[in-house]
Motif scaffolding. Sequence first.
Motif, PDB file in Angstrom:
ATOM      1  N   ILE A   1       7.311  17.324  24.680  1.00 62.85           N
ATOM      2  CA  ILE A   1       6.878  16.781  23.385  1.00 62.85           C
ATOM      3  C   ILE A   1       8.029  16.660  22.394  1.00 62.85           C
ATOM      4  O   ILE A   1       7.828  16.210  21.277  1.00 62.85           O
ATOM      5  CB  ILE A   1       5.729  17.621  22.781  1.00 62.85           C
ATOM      6  CG1 ILE A   1       6.129  19.091  22.618  1.00 62.85           C
ATOM      7  CG2 ILE A   1       4.476  17.487  23.618  1.00 62.85           C
ATOM      8  CD1 ILE A   1       5.092  19.947  21.897  1.00 62.85           C
ATOM      9  N   GLY A   2       9.231  17.055  22.807  1.00 61.39           N
ATOM     10  CA  GLY A   2      10.358  16.919  21.898  1.00 61.39           C
ATOM     11  C   GLY A   2      11.632  17.495  22.482  1.00 61.39           C
ATOM     12  O   GLY A   2      11.658  18.020  23.587  1.00 61.39           O
ATOM     13  N   ALA A   3      12.688  17.361  21.703  1.00 61.64           N
ATOM     14  CA  ALA A   3      13.998  17.894  22.074  1.00 61.64           C
ATOM     15  C   ALA A   3      14.717  18.296  20.798  1.00 61.64           C
ATOM     16  O   ALA A   3      14.432  17.780  19.717  1.00 61.64           O
ATOM     17  CB  ALA A   3      14.800  16.854  22.839  1.00 61.64           C
ATOM     18  N   ALA A   4      15.650  19.219  20.939  1.00 60.61           N
ATOM     19  CA  ALA A   4      16.405  19.694  19.782  1.00 60.61           C
ATOM     20  C   ALA A   4      17.822  20.059  20.236  1.00 60.61           C
ATOM     21  O   ALA A   4      18.028  20.449  21.382  1.00 60.61           O
ATOM     22  CB  ALA A   4      15.713  20.904  19.163  1.00 60.61           C
ATOM     23  N   PRO A   5      18.781  19.952  19.324  1.00 62.63           N
ATOM     24  CA  PRO A   5      20.156  20.279  19.692  1.00 62.63           C
ATOM     25  C   PRO A   5      20.447  21.772  19.775  1.00 62.63           C
ATOM     26  O   PRO A   5      21.408  22.180  20.410  1.00 62.63           O
ATOM     27  CB  PRO A   5      20.979  19.628  18.576  1.00 62.63           C
ATOM     28  CG  PRO A   5      20.052  19.595  17.400  1.00 62.63           C
ATOM     29  CD  PRO A   5      18.688  19.411  17.968  1.00 62.63           C
ATOM     30  N   SER A   6      19.599  22.597  19.132  1.00 71.21           N
ATOM     31  CA  SER A   6      19.843  24.043  19.147  1.00 71.21           C
ATOM     32  C   SER A   6      18.523  24.789  19.308  1.00 71.21           C
ATOM     33  O   SER A   6      17.444  24.255  19.041  1.00 71.21           O
ATOM     34  CB  SER A   6      20.525  24.488  17.845  1.00 71.21           C
ATOM     35  OG  SER A   6      19.615  24.418  16.760  1.00 71.21           O
ATOM     36  N   ARG A   7      18.647  26.061  19.704  1.00 72.69           N
ATOM     37  CA  ARG A   7      17.473  26.914  19.871  1.00 72.69           C
ATOM     38  C   ARG A   7      16.746  27.086  18.537  1.00 72.69           C
ATOM     39  O   ARG A   7      15.520  27.008  18.472  1.00 72.69           O
ATOM     40  CB  ARG A   7      17.902  28.273  20.422  1.00 72.69           C
ATOM     41  CG  ARG A   7      16.764  29.214  20.693  1.00 72.69           C
ATOM     42  CD  ARG A   7      17.263  30.584  21.152  1.00 72.69           C
ATOM     43  NE  ARG A   7      16.195  31.442  21.598  1.00 72.69           N
ATOM     44  CZ  ARG A   7      15.360  32.100  20.801  1.00 72.69           C
ATOM     45  NH1 ARG A   7      15.470  32.000  19.492  1.00 72.69           N
ATOM     46  NH2 ARG A   7      14.413  32.857  21.300  1.00 72.69           N
ATOM     47  N   ASP A   8      17.506  27.320  17.480  1.00 75.71           N
ATOM     48  CA  ASP A   8      16.898  27.517  16.159  1.00 75.71           C
ATOM     49  C   ASP A   8      16.134  26.281  15.695  1.00 75.71           C
ATOM     50  O   ASP A   8      15.060  26.392  15.101  1.00 75.71           O
ATOM     51  CB  ASP A   8      17.962  27.894  15.126  1.00 75.71           C
ATOM     52  CG  ASP A   8      18.531  29.287  15.347  1.00 75.71           C
ATOM     53  OD1 ASP A   8      17.887  30.102  16.039  1.00 75.71           O
ATOM     54  OD2 ASP A   8      19.627  29.550  14.824  1.00 75.71           O
ATOM     55  N   THR A   9      16.673  25.106  15.967  1.00 74.79           N
ATOM     56  CA  THR A   9      16.007  23.870  15.573  1.00 74.79           C
ATOM     57  C   THR A   9      14.727  23.670  16.373  1.00 74.79           C
ATOM     58  O   THR A   9      13.700  23.257  15.828  1.00 74.79           O
ATOM     59  CB  THR A   9      16.947  22.662  15.750  1.00 74.79           C
ATOM     60  OG1 THR A   9      18.144  22.891  15.005  1.00 74.79           O
ATOM     61  CG2 THR A   9      16.305  21.377  15.287  1.00 74.79           C
ATOM     62  N   ALA A  10      14.767  23.972  17.671  1.00 73.04           N
ATOM     63  CA  ALA A  10      13.567  23.865  18.508  1.00 73.04           C
ATOM     64  C   ALA A  10      12.483  24.813  17.997  1.00 73.04           C
ATOM     65  O   ALA A  10      11.322  24.423  17.855  1.00 73.04           O
ATOM     66  CB  ALA A  10      13.908  24.175  19.961  1.00 73.04           C
ATOM     67  N   PHE A  11      12.854  26.047  17.708  1.00 72.76           N
ATOM     68  CA  PHE A  11      11.918  27.042  17.192  1.00 72.76           C
ATOM     69  C   PHE A  11      11.296  26.555  15.879  1.00 72.76           C
ATOM     70  O   PHE A  11      10.077  26.592  15.701  1.00 72.76           O
ATOM     71  CB  PHE A  11      12.651  28.370  16.982  1.00 72.76           C
ATOM     72  CG  PHE A  11      11.772  29.516  16.605  1.00 72.76           C
ATOM     73  CD1 PHE A  11      11.291  30.385  17.580  1.00 72.76           C
ATOM     74  CD2 PHE A  11      11.421  29.754  15.287  1.00 72.76           C
ATOM     75  CE1 PHE A  11      10.481  31.458  17.242  1.00 72.76           C
ATOM     76  CE2 PHE A  11      10.611  30.814  14.940  1.00 72.76           C
ATOM     77  CZ  PHE A  11      10.138  31.667  15.917  1.00 72.76           C
ATOM     78  N   ALA A  12      12.139  26.074  14.969  1.00 74.38           N
ATOM     79  CA  ALA A  12      11.656  25.613  13.661  1.00 74.38           C
ATOM     80  C   ALA A  12      10.721  24.415  13.792  1.00 74.38           C
ATOM     81  O   ALA A  12       9.721  24.329  13.078  1.00 74.38           O
ATOM     82  CB  ALA A  12      12.842  25.276  12.756  1.00 74.38           C
ATOM     83  N   ALA A  13      11.028  23.512  14.709  1.00 73.13           N
ATOM     84  CA  ALA A  13      10.186  22.330  14.900  1.00 73.13           C
ATOM     85  C   ALA A  13       8.797  22.731  15.389  1.00 73.13           C
ATOM     86  O   ALA A  13       7.785  22.178  14.935  1.00 73.13           O
ATOM     87  CB  ALA A  13      10.833  21.371  15.891  1.00 73.13           C
ATOM     88  N   ILE A  14       8.738  23.692  16.284  1.00 73.88           N
ATOM     89  CA  ILE A  14       7.445  24.146  16.798  1.00 73.88           C
ATOM     90  C   ILE A  14       6.634  24.799  15.687  1.00 73.88           C
ATOM     91  O   ILE A  14       5.450  24.502  15.509  1.00 73.88           O
ATOM     92  CB  ILE A  14       7.654  25.113  17.980  1.00 73.88           C
ATOM     93  CG1 ILE A  14       8.258  24.351  19.171  1.00 73.88           C
ATOM     94  CG2 ILE A  14       6.339  25.777  18.380  1.00 73.88           C
ATOM     95  CD1 ILE A  14       8.767  25.244  20.286  1.00 73.88           C
TER      96      ILE A  14
END
Length: 77
Positions: free
Chosen positions: A53-66
Amino acid sequence: MKTMDNKPMIMGHHMMSAADFANWGVPAIAYFKHEDNGGQGGWSIHAADGTVIGAAPSRDTAFAAIVQHEMEPMSVH
Protein backbone atom coordinates in the motif's frame (compact mmCIF):
# COMPACT_ATOMS: atom_id res chain seq x y z
CA MET A 1 -15.96 -14.36 32.75
CA LYS A 2 -18.16 -15.99 35.39
CA THR A 3 -21.51 -17.73 35.48
CA MET A 4 -24.45 -16.56 37.59
CA ASP A 5 -23.31 -18.76 40.49
CA ASN A 6 -19.92 -17.00 40.38
CA LYS A 7 -18.04 -19.99 38.92
CA PRO A 8 -15.48 -19.44 36.16
CA MET A 9 -16.90 -19.94 32.69
CA ILE A 10 -14.84 -21.99 30.29
CA MET A 11 -15.01 -20.72 26.76
CA GLY A 12 -14.85 -23.20 23.89
CA HIS A 13 -12.16 -23.04 21.24
CA HIS A 14 -13.15 -21.40 18.00
CA MET A 15 -11.40 -22.32 14.78
CA MET A 16 -10.84 -19.46 12.36
CA SER A 17 -11.41 -20.14 8.69
CA ALA A 18 -8.56 -19.44 6.28
CA ALA A 19 -10.47 -16.40 4.98
CA ASP A 20 -11.06 -15.05 8.50
CA PHE A 21 -7.38 -15.49 9.33
CA ALA A 22 -6.30 -13.77 6.09
CA ASN A 23 -8.55 -10.79 6.84
CA TRP A 24 -7.67 -10.57 10.53
CA GLY A 25 -6.46 -7.05 11.26
CA VAL A 26 -6.74 -5.85 7.66
CA PRO A 27 -8.38 -2.49 8.43
CA ALA A 28 -6.27 -1.72 11.49
CA ILE A 29 -2.75 -3.10 10.97
CA ALA A 30 -0.04 -2.31 8.46
CA TYR A 31 3.49 -3.62 8.45
CA PHE A 32 6.66 -2.34 6.93
CA LYS A 33 9.84 -4.06 5.92
CA HIS A 34 13.19 -3.10 4.48
CA GLU A 35 13.64 -3.71 0.79
CA ASP A 36 17.00 -3.89 -0.95
CA ASN A 37 16.30 -3.02 -4.56
CA GLY A 38 19.63 -3.34 -6.32
CA GLY A 39 21.59 -1.53 -3.64
CA GLN A 40 19.00 1.19 -3.08
CA GLY A 41 17.31 0.52 0.24
CA GLY A 42 13.82 1.62 1.10
CA TRP A 43 10.83 0.50 3.12
CA SER A 44 7.70 -1.10 1.70
CA ILE A 45 4.38 -0.69 3.52
CA HIS A 46 1.86 -3.55 3.41
CA ALA A 47 -1.72 -4.07 4.55
CA ALA A 48 -2.23 -6.96 6.98
CA ASP A 49 -3.16 -9.22 4.06
CA GLY A 50 0.19 -8.54 2.35
CA THR A 51 -1.04 -6.05 -0.25
CA VAL A 52 1.57 -3.35 -0.89
CA ILE A 53 0.00 0.00 0.00
CA GLY A 54 3.01 2.30 -0.03
CA ALA A 55 6.73 2.88 0.15
CA ALA A 56 8.99 5.18 2.13
CA PRO A 57 12.67 6.14 2.01
CA SER A 58 13.24 5.54 5.74
CA ARG A 59 11.90 3.44 8.60
CA ASP A 60 10.74 6.54 10.47
CA THR A 61 8.83 7.82 7.45
CA ALA A 62 7.14 4.44 6.93
CA PHE A 63 6.14 4.33 10.61
CA ALA A 64 4.79 7.90 10.49
CA ALA A 65 2.80 7.24 7.31
CA ILE A 66 1.08 4.24 8.88
CA VAL A 67 0.22 6.15 12.06
CA GLN A 68 -1.01 9.12 10.01
CA HIS A 69 -3.52 6.80 8.34
CA GLU A 70 -4.77 5.64 11.75
CA MET A 71 -3.32 2.15 11.49
CA GLU A 72 -1.15 0.18 13.92
CA PRO A 73 2.40 -0.21 12.56
CA MET A 74 4.19 -3.55 12.80
CA SER A 75 7.80 -4.04 11.77
CA VAL A 76 8.83 -7.17 9.89
CA HIS A 77 12.48 -8.11 10.14
